[in-house]
Write a protein that holds these residues in place. Structure first.
Motif, short mmCIF file in Angstrom:
data_model
loop_
_atom_site.label_atom_id
_atom_site.label_comp_id
_atom_site.label_asym_id
_atom_site.label_seq_id
_atom_site.Cartn_x
_atom_site.Cartn_y
_atom_site.Cartn_z
N LEU A 121 -132.42 32.92 6.80
CA LEU A 121 -131.25 33.79 6.28
C LEU A 121 -130.29 33.79 7.51
O LEU A 121 -130.64 34.47 8.05
N MET A 122 -129.84 33.68 7.67
CA MET A 122 -128.43 33.98 8.71
C MET A 122 -127.43 34.88 8.58
O MET A 122 -126.60 35.40 9.60
N GLY A 123 -127.30 35.58 7.27
CA GLY A 123 -126.60 36.76 6.47
C GLY A 123 -126.47 37.10 5.27
O GLY A 123 -126.70 36.10 5.05
N ASP A 165 -134.95 24.64 -2.43
CA ASP A 165 -136.01 25.66 -1.96
C ASP A 165 -135.08 26.68 -1.84
O ASP A 165 -135.73 28.32 -2.59
N VAL A 166 -134.10 26.99 -0.14
CA VAL A 166 -133.14 28.17 -0.39
C VAL A 166 -132.82 28.95 -1.93
O VAL A 166 -132.07 29.72 -1.17
N VAL A 214 -126.24 33.38 3.43
CA VAL A 214 -125.95 32.08 3.95
C VAL A 214 -127.04 31.72 4.89
O VAL A 214 -128.13 31.96 5.95
N HIS A 215 -127.67 30.53 4.70
CA HIS A 215 -128.87 30.17 4.90
C HIS A 215 -128.69 28.88 6.44
O HIS A 215 -128.06 28.30 6.10
N ASP A 216 -129.73 29.28 6.64
CA ASP A 216 -129.76 28.44 8.28
C ASP A 216 -130.05 27.48 7.25
O ASP A 216 -131.86 27.14 7.20
N MET A 241 -132.59 42.39 4.39
CA MET A 241 -133.08 40.54 3.19
C MET A 241 -132.95 39.48 4.36
O MET A 241 -133.62 38.77 4.17
N VAL A 242 -131.79 39.86 5.05
CA VAL A 242 -131.78 38.59 6.57
C VAL A 242 -133.04 39.09 6.83
O VAL A 242 -133.08 38.20 8.45
#
Ligand code: ADQ
Length: 740
Positions: A74-76, A37-38, A146-148, A68-69
């Motif tokens: 989305l962490m970054g 998914d991510v 970077v995805h959480d 975007m974040v």
């Protein structure tokens, strides 16, 4: 209880394992879905922003990355130069995950991009690296997202918790349902089993479910075997205990007794009325209390002159007259039958044949014919009285040697226990009877043949071995003839205890005083007593001769000692008995004439029938009782004397040729033929200190109270019921053996 706990632990353990497995599987799948998914979302976001990203990178603007974040997961976002330097990054980009942390391969990827999930202390993080469009001549910059992924872990935790909860609920419901079902089916199973096991004790017919049938016979066998063993080993037999044991073993079914002598004789009293007489018979003395305890039908010769005035249409009368408990079925015999069967073959043939008393047996073929004929008639009567195809039948005595065989022809499945109340002779003597083989064959129609002593059992087996085509099984103590086994067992007979006659008799002191007064004796007179049917086997002559020898030797007893002989006339139509009566009378007269003087005639002879209360008074009044049988299966007079003496006084002088002498070893045991020894024993009895009398009497009373008639009957009937159970089982497995 422990099994239930074990079951629950097992159930919940298995469920927890399954829940753990299921949730682990689910988490793996959920992580995979989340990664996909991510990764897809990252590509979508990157392609949507691609042209602006190129410009933003060129101008160093970070606003686009900050936009975007905004996506909460989305962490970054950062743009990395082809050399792996971070050109711009969104606000708060995690420093540890910057472009420098990327491996070489991440910066050299093609259009498809690079993805990696990294586990961290506060949850997983997913990195996506995608190339940004670029001049063909230059290497591409890279977009790092970077995805959480910690939400996946949180969701996994929640899923795991709910999975465990769901399995726990399912487990509890399952356990509850299982225990309800188990309880209900246990209740119904045990209820059904109980119903089936108790079926024999209930009047109602119970249909036994098929599934219980194999189990049922095993359980019944086990219960009965335990009951039999318990009953056999324990002491303390009482009428109640006999009744309970038989109720358990027979389920209320009565037993059938066949005996020549009836327990109650109805006679005309000479004044237009009827009276009931208790016959003088050891067999009746023993069996009557047993019938009172276990009920059933006693089949006997109706010998009283008013017997058939009191019976119903089937020749039955309920007895005892004062409180009816069981049926007496009377058989009418013609004078010819009575003569041939009873007086002839039984009492002129078998009685002297079986007793060593120097009386010659007479065997006449006409008597033998009558004997068989009457045995057949009794067998017919038993078959008529039988309520089931396999009744328990107790055949009593030497009058019915052929009956077991005849009865086996009519009721092949009957359990027949024949008790022979008199001795069984050695084979050398038995062959004197022209029909010895037939007698043995007749008796071997029985399931069990019983005698008072082991010695008589041995004689019987030896005779079967020598005279018949048969096989002995010495270990089982049985004779096998024509495929049928007959057990041979000793059952020493006894009297009821507590004795109802003793209980109904006045105390010893009172009896002592009254009897002396009635006989016209001084209050301090020494009194000896003898009580018998007037029979040559009882050694009455030897007894009186021993008294004579005592008086010869002990003048100090003259005028002080009396001997009272109570003798019931018996079989008086037989010449040997008539001449015995005359001899005894003459002997008593001679002794009285020899020693007697004014006020003292030492021998008191009462040649008549006495009812039991009168006999028990005599026992209680006496200083000694002398039983001098020349040969006697058991002799119940000896035991009655012991039962009567609850004051512990009085001495028993007992012939060594009685069965009783094997049990009553504290009596003064003598050889009645040895007149000197017998006279010495009589003297020792008269001189015995009271303490010694008490010691001896106490010990004998303990023995007779334990080895009472209920034990005798109980042991026989338990053996009979056990044999019947085996035969029932055998008949289920194989067809009924053809009657011989
Ligand atoms: P009997 O030979 O009859 O029995 P016994 O055992 O002594 O001998 O029994 C006699 C019974 O008759 C006693 O109960 C006694 O009280 C009674 N009796 C004796 N004289 C009497 C009289 N004058 N009047 C009334 N009653 C009298 C056979 C065998 C024995 C065996 C018994 C029981 O011969 O050896 O003990 O059966 O199996």
């Amino acid at each position: 209880m422990r099994a239930a706990v074990r079951y629950l632990v097992l159930l919940f353990g298995s469920l927890a394992l399954v829940a753990w497995g299921a949730s682990a599987l689910f988490n793996l799948q959920a992580m995979e879905w989340a990664q996909r998914d991510v990764a897809a979302r990252a590509r979508l976001a990157a392609s949507a922003a691609d042209p602006s990203l190129r410009q933003a990178a060129g101008r160093g603007e970070r606003q686009l990355l900050n936009n975007m974040v905004r996506d909460e997961r989305l962490m970054g976002a950062a743009i990395c130069s082809p050399s792996g330097r971070s050109e711009i990054a969104s606000d708060g980009f995690p420093a540890s995950l910057g472009c420098r942390s990327l491996p070489e391969e991440a910066l050299r990827v093609g259009e498809e991009g690079w993805d990696r999930t990294i586990a961290g202390p506060s949850g997983a993080t997913h990195l996506t690296v995608l190339p940004i469009s670029h001049e063909v001549s230059q290497p591409p910059r890279m977009l790092l997202l970077v995805h959480d992924m910690s939400y996946v872990d949180r969701r996994a935790d929640t899923t795991r918790r709910y999975t465990f909860l769901a399995f726990a609920v399912v487990g509890l419901l399952g356990a509850a349902a299982a225990s309800v079902v188990a309880r209900l089916s246990w209740l119904s199973w045990t209820a059904q089993l109980r119903m089936v096991l108790l079926a024999p004790f209930k009047a109602a017919r119970v249909v036994i479910p098929r599934r219980f049938q194999p189990l049922l016979s095993d359980v019944r066998d086990l219960v009965s075997t335990l009951a039999v063993e318990e009953a056999r080993t324990e002491s303390g037999w009482t009428p109640e205990r006999l009744k309970q044991v038989l109720q358990r073993q027979l389920g209320g079914e009565g037993i059938l007794v066949v005996a020549n002598r009836e327990p109650y004789i109805h006679e005309r009293d000479g004044a237009g009325g009827l009276r009931v007489v208790h016959p003088a018979s050891g067999l009746v003395t023993a069996l009557e209390p047993v019938m009172r305890a276990c009920s059933g039908t006693w089949i006997a010769h109706g010998s009283g002159d008013a017997d058939f005035e009191v019976v119903d249409g089937h020749d039955h009368v309920r007895v005892p007259p004062e409180r009816p408990i069981y049926d007496l079925r009377r058989l009418r015999l013609t004078p010819e039958e009575e003569q041939g069967y009873y007086y002839g073959f039984s009492n002129e043939g078998l009685w002297p044949l079986c007793h060593i008393a120097d009386a010659r047996p007479s065997f006449r073929s006409t008597d033998w014919e009558r004997y068989q004929q009457v045995n057949r008639r009794f067998a017919d009567a038993v078959a008529e009285e039988a309520a089931v195809p396999d009744p328990i039948v107790l055949v009593q005595d030497y009058h019915f040697a052929m009956l077991p065989r005849y009865l086996r022809e009519r009721l092949p499945r009957a359990t027949i226990l024949t008790f022979w109340h008199i001795p069984w002779p050695h084979a050398e003597r038995l062959v004197v009877c022209p029909w010895a083989r037939e007698l043995l064959g007749g008796l071997l129609g029985s399931s069990i043949v019983g005698f008072h002593t082991q010695a008589h059992c041995n004689n019987f087996m030896e005779a079967a071995d020598r005279l018949l085509e048969s096989r002995l099984d010495r270990e089982r103590q049985s004779v096998i003839q024509a495929g049928r086994e007959t057990l041979v067992r000793p059952y020493p007979i006894s009297i009821d205890w507590p004795s109802r006659w003793a209980d109904a008799t006045a105390p010893a002191e009172q009896c002592r005083a009254e009897v002396r007064r009635e006989l016209g004796l001084p209050a301090d007179a020494l009194l000896g007593v003898g009580v018998d049917r007037l029979d040559y086997t009882k050694g009455i002559e030897e007894r009186l001769l021993a008294v004579e020898r005592l008086l010869e030797r002990q003048p100090r007893l003259h005028g002080r000692f009396w001997f009272a002989q109570i003798a019931a006339p018996s079989r008086a139509v037989i010449e040997a008995y008539r001449s015995l009566a005359e001899r005894v009378e003459a002997l008593a007269d001679r002794i009285n004439a020899r020693f007697g003087r004014e006020g003292w005639r030492p021998i008191i002879l009462a040649r008549r029938h006495h009812e039991p209360p009168a006999i028990f008074r005599m026992y209680r009044a006496a200083d000694l009782c002398y039983v001098s049988s020349l040969d006697d299966g058991m002799n119940l007079v000896a035991k009655e004397f012991v039962a009567a003496r609850d004051d512990l006084h009085g001495v028993l002088v007992l012939s060594q040729f009685t069965g009783a002498a094997r049990e009553l070893t504290e009596a003064l045991v003598v050889n009645p033929y040895d007149l000197d020894a017998a006279a010495a024993a009589l003297l020792a009895a008269l001189d015995m200190p009271l303490e010694e009398q008490e010691d001896r009497m106490r010990s004998m009373r303990t023995l007779v109270s334990e080895l009472n008639v209920y034990r005798w009957a109980g042991k026989m009937l338990l053996d009979a019921t056990r044999t019947r159970r085996k035969e029932r089982l055998a008949s289920r497995l194989s067809p009924v053996a053809e009657p011989r």
